[in-house]
Design a protein around this motif. Sequence first.
Motif, PDB file in Angstrom:
ATOM      1  N   LYS A  78      47.890  42.058  40.108  1.00 30.37           N
ATOM      2  CA  LYS A  78      48.040  42.867  38.899  1.00 30.37           C
ATOM      3  C   LYS A  78      47.118  42.359  37.788  1.00 30.37           C
ATOM      4  N   LYS A  79      47.097  41.043  37.587  1.00 28.35           N
ATOM      5  CA  LYS A  79      46.253  40.476  36.536  1.00 28.35           C
ATOM      6  C   LYS A  79      44.775  40.698  36.824  1.00 28.35           C
ATOM      7  N   GLU A  86      59.541  35.467  46.658  1.00 25.61           N
ATOM      8  CA  GLU A  86      58.921  34.808  45.503  1.00 25.61           C
ATOM      9  C   GLU A  86      57.418  34.660  45.699  1.00 25.61           C
ATOM     10  N   GLU A 101      44.017  44.213  35.939  1.00 24.27           N
ATOM     11  CA  GLU A 101      43.996  44.378  34.481  1.00 24.27           C
ATOM     12  C   GLU A 101      42.672  43.875  33.909  1.00 24.27           C
ATOM     13  N   GLU A 155      51.628  39.531  41.322  1.00 22.63           N
ATOM     14  CA  GLU A 155      51.332  39.271  39.918  1.00 22.63           C
ATOM     15  C   GLU A 155      49.864  38.903  39.736  1.00 22.63           C
ATOM     16  N   MET A 197      55.859  38.045  45.262  1.00 24.57           N
ATOM     17  CA  MET A 197      55.845  38.398  43.842  1.00 24.57           C
ATOM     18  C   MET A 197      54.702  37.707  43.120  1.00 24.57           C
ATOM     19  N   GLN A 198      54.479  36.448  43.484  1.00 28.72           N
ATOM     20  CA  GLN A 198      53.379  35.698  42.875  1.00 28.72           C
ATOM     21  C   GLN A 198      52.035  36.325  43.238  1.00 28.72           C
TER      22      GLN A 198
END
Length: 286
Positions: A102-103, A92, A106, A99, A95-96
């Motif tokens: 990823k942001k 977890e 982006e 993420e 994954m955080q």
Amino acid sequence: MKNKFSIGQMSKLHNTSIKTLRYYDEIDLFKPNEVDPETGYRYYSVEQFKLLDIINYLKALGVPLKEIKKQTSNRDMDDFIGTLHTHKQTIEEKMQELEIAKKKLEIRIEELESLKKIEQIGIPFIKEIEERTIIQLRESIQSLYDLELSLRKLNRQFHDFASIFIGKVGLTLSVHRFERNCFYEYDSIFLLLEEVEKWKVVQDGDLVTTLPKGAYACVYFRGVHETAPEYVALLHRYIMENELEPMGDFIIRTIVDQFISHNEDEFLMEIQIPIAMPGTKKREKH
């Protein structure tokens, strides 16, 4: 020989490489049932199949071999459940982190794509900007050497935020220094935090601060830090001619440089300075 499987047979039956099986033997994780004293050949029994299945299952989940060895040695149900809970939490957290990465990517992609379309180069303009959180190190920066050393200081202290530097590093130049013609002596270096990073910020004295929300006089230009002074001067003239009032330091940020593009026509920097519009202070008093 029905219940005697060579290492090659075990490898094929369990889709586990011979090299891996040998390594498991070396670390006492999964040892052969028998070793021929003359040839040294390893042999396994069908009773060991389930143990190797469990090892491969936990390994596929990403559980470290050290934890797998502990579990297979103890064979305690509560320990097994605890191992799964611990690894679930680890996943977890990863994954955080992914993420957030990823942001951040982006945001950077979106900014670079939009900047390719900018036509207002070398022309001052005014825009409203939301409050931004930064990590700021206040010290005199007079050369590339100073800049890189200061950046490393930020990196060491806030390495969790420094994974993507592109477009996030800036320098500040006070109006006072500008008016004294100290164009090449910056007052601080800062790292701009993305929105997704703010939750990780730990207040640390004066290092974590903000760039306030409000109106900013801005200018984009093609070049590097050596060409920034002429655009600082250009932006200052624009402010004076339009009866604007500087409300803070000049902010100089490199967006595209030689590490992103070999084409100097694509180099891009931005200078900003917070301003008060004509009559703003007077209106605030009423």
